[in-house]
Design a protein around this motif. Sequence first.
Motif, mmCIF file in Angstrom:
data_model
loop_
_atom_site.group_PDB
_atom_site.id
_atom_site.type_symbol
_atom_site.label_atom_id
_atom_site.label_comp_id
_atom_site.label_asym_id
_atom_site.label_seq_id
_atom_site.Cartn_x
_atom_site.Cartn_y
_atom_site.Cartn_z
ATOM 1 N N GLY A 9 52.060 48.042 43.192
ATOM 2 C CA GLY A 9 52.743 47.667 44.418
ATOM 3 C C GLY A 9 51.870 46.921 45.406
ATOM 4 O O GLY A 9 52.369 46.396 46.401
ATOM 5 N N LEU A 10 50.556 46.879 45.142
ATOM 6 C CA LEU A 10 49.633 46.241 46.071
ATOM 7 C C LEU A 10 49.181 44.860 45.630
ATOM 8 O O LEU A 10 48.629 44.112 46.440
ATOM 9 N N VAL A 11 49.366 44.549 44.366
ATOM 10 C CA VAL A 11 48.887 43.243 43.881
ATOM 11 C C VAL A 11 49.892 42.138 44.228
ATOM 12 O O VAL A 11 51.076 42.402 44.446
ATOM 13 N N ARG A 24 33.295 38.392 39.634
ATOM 14 C CA ARG A 24 32.496 38.050 40.807
ATOM 15 C C ARG A 24 33.112 38.568 42.094
ATOM 16 O O ARG A 24 32.423 38.686 43.122
ATOM 17 N N ASN A 25 34.403 38.869 42.062
ATOM 18 C CA ASN A 25 35.079 39.355 43.272
ATOM 19 C C ASN A 25 35.111 40.875 43.368
ATOM 20 O O ASN A 25 35.742 41.425 44.276
ATOM 21 N N LEU A 26 34.433 41.575 42.441
ATOM 22 C CA LEU A 26 34.385 43.041 42.463
ATOM 23 C C LEU A 26 32.946 43.503 42.699
ATOM 24 O O LEU A 26 32.043 43.163 41.930
ATOM 25 N N PHE A 86 32.925 41.294 54.587
ATOM 26 C CA PHE A 86 34.369 41.510 54.533
ATOM 27 C C PHE A 86 34.843 41.594 53.085
ATOM 28 O O PHE A 86 34.419 40.811 52.228
ATOM 29 N N PHE A 87 35.749 42.555 52.828
ATOM 30 C CA PHE A 87 36.448 42.665 51.546
ATOM 31 C C PHE A 87 37.933 42.794 51.835
ATOM 32 O O PHE A 87 38.341 43.431 52.813
ATOM 33 N N ASP A 88 38.741 42.206 50.964
ATOM 34 C CA ASP A 88 40.188 42.337 51.133
ATOM 35 C C ASP A 88 40.624 43.789 50.981
ATOM 36 O O ASP A 88 41.509 44.261 51.700
ATOM 37 N N ALA A 95 41.832 42.071 39.546
ATOM 38 C CA ALA A 95 42.317 41.136 38.521
ATOM 39 C C ALA A 95 42.685 39.794 39.133
ATOM 40 O O ALA A 95 42.679 38.768 38.439
ATOM 41 N N ASP A 96 42.989 39.775 40.416
ATOM 42 C CA ASP A 96 43.222 38.529 41.141
ATOM 43 C C ASP A 96 41.866 38.010 41.611
ATOM 44 O O ASP A 96 41.234 38.609 42.495
#
Length: 565
Positions: free
Chosen positions: A563-565, A222-224, A8-10, A29-30
Amino acid sequence: MISPDTPFFDTVIVGGGSAGCVMANRLSADPSHRVLLVEAGEDTPPDAVPEPIADSYPMGLFHGDRFIWPGLSAFTTRRQDGSRGTRAYEQGRVMGGGSSINVQSANRGLPRDYDEWAGLGARGWAWDDVLPYFIKLERDLDCDGPLHGKTGPIPIRRILPPGWPAFAEAATDAFAASGLPWRLDQNGEFEDGVFPPAFNNESDRRVSTAVAYLDPATRARRNLAIWPGTRLAGLLMEGLSATGVEVEREGVLLRIAAGRVVVTAGALQTPAILMRAGIGDGAELAALGIPVVAHRPGVGRNLRDHPTLTFCQYLPPRLRLAAAYRRASFAALRFSSGLAGGEASDMYATASARAGWHGLGRRLGLYFLWCNRPKSSGRVRLLSPDPFVYPEADLNLLSDPSDLARMMAGVRTLVRLLVCEALNPDSGDLFPAAFSPFIKTLSRVSRRNALLTEVLGALLDVPPMLRQPALRRFMSGGVALAEVVADDARLEKLVRTNVFGVWHASGTCRMGDPEDPQAVLDPAGRVIGSGNIYVADASVMPRLPTANTNIPVIMIAEKIAAGLV
């Protein structure tokens, strides 16, 4: 169906091109937000950029199909005999996409372009709305002031005097004979004029979005996750929402669950992805056996590109660039046709001192001419539900009579300017050029072509009485270009036969008012009616900007990402 053990990925981003790399940077970036970027082509990390891509002289297209989608083509225009012209349509299949293979032009367009977008229903996309994102993306190395950024990821520069080679001076003088003034900043001075082209380049090296946005620090997050060599097989749908994607990686089909999908596959392939997911013209999808999720007939329509012609001119030795001098484009002319049906700044021309990487190209100047405000539009049509069958792209160039009239007038203007003492006063040394299959084969980088083009180039350095009959026979259909421009029928035939789209495909999933039946996306870039499918590439453009499309695409990705962050 998505099983509980599916990765799963956001956010899953489909396409690592100019926009996809921006999206991957901004959304990851988050650190709590997991992002997957999939790209069909190879990766180009900053410490391992292939030399053909890093080169200031755009070389990617000269290396066969390594960096492009092989066999992709588009219909160009309907000719006088009713046939449809067709030619290869090179689109990047490599990390960075078009920004890795294009000519590196860094042109924003004009404020009126974006005000027009807002007027067509893309609220929040007027000039004052998009300017902060143009500023955010750039690090302008020459121009200051409130219209320019100094800290963004993309370096933008110009080649300026006194560092000009002889050709730069000559081409600028030739364009100045139009009566238009010299202007430094095509991104901040919005009138017609002669400009030094701005380009995304630093230290004489291309800076693609794969380098600028997927820098080492971003890649270390690590989240990318970045998956090159991965093709999309399709969106996984439940109603009008995407639950994930299916991809082909190393010959294996994988399913990935996603909280959100952002499609950044370009104006030819993005609409095909939506149509295969059941979003498009309901009757046409049903005819292909695709279950209809949402009837959005605008998907694939409104395909726009700048109708373009190229010309070559034999250069005397004093104007030629040494092979070691890589950047070859030195002058641009933004001008107005003055014709009925035209408008301000509706034409554009550029001058380059090199028509190819080889010995033949070094002896020829290369000039592009295009209509900056085309009215013609075409469409992308799905031919098969098979995800690995290309859609049909019909640019439908020159279908509006005003586009043809302006291109004919533009040819006459360009010929008048180029046949001059500064460049070459002999009209017989200027001829129409085309990236034909023969020229494309000859342009592929190889030792054989290097030797062959040196021989062909040497044959140009003969007296005009020998050179010009050969140019007329092999390049101008047996007649001199000066004769063609003096005859309306001949000139129309030349324009229709040689016109092509300059790789600025756009508009096929356009933003607009959700109540507009032809709009595909709302002004946030979300598929109308969907909660989690977004598009952020050139296909969102309601109309083409008065510019090359790469910098506007980066701006689009910056704004939608915000607009998505």
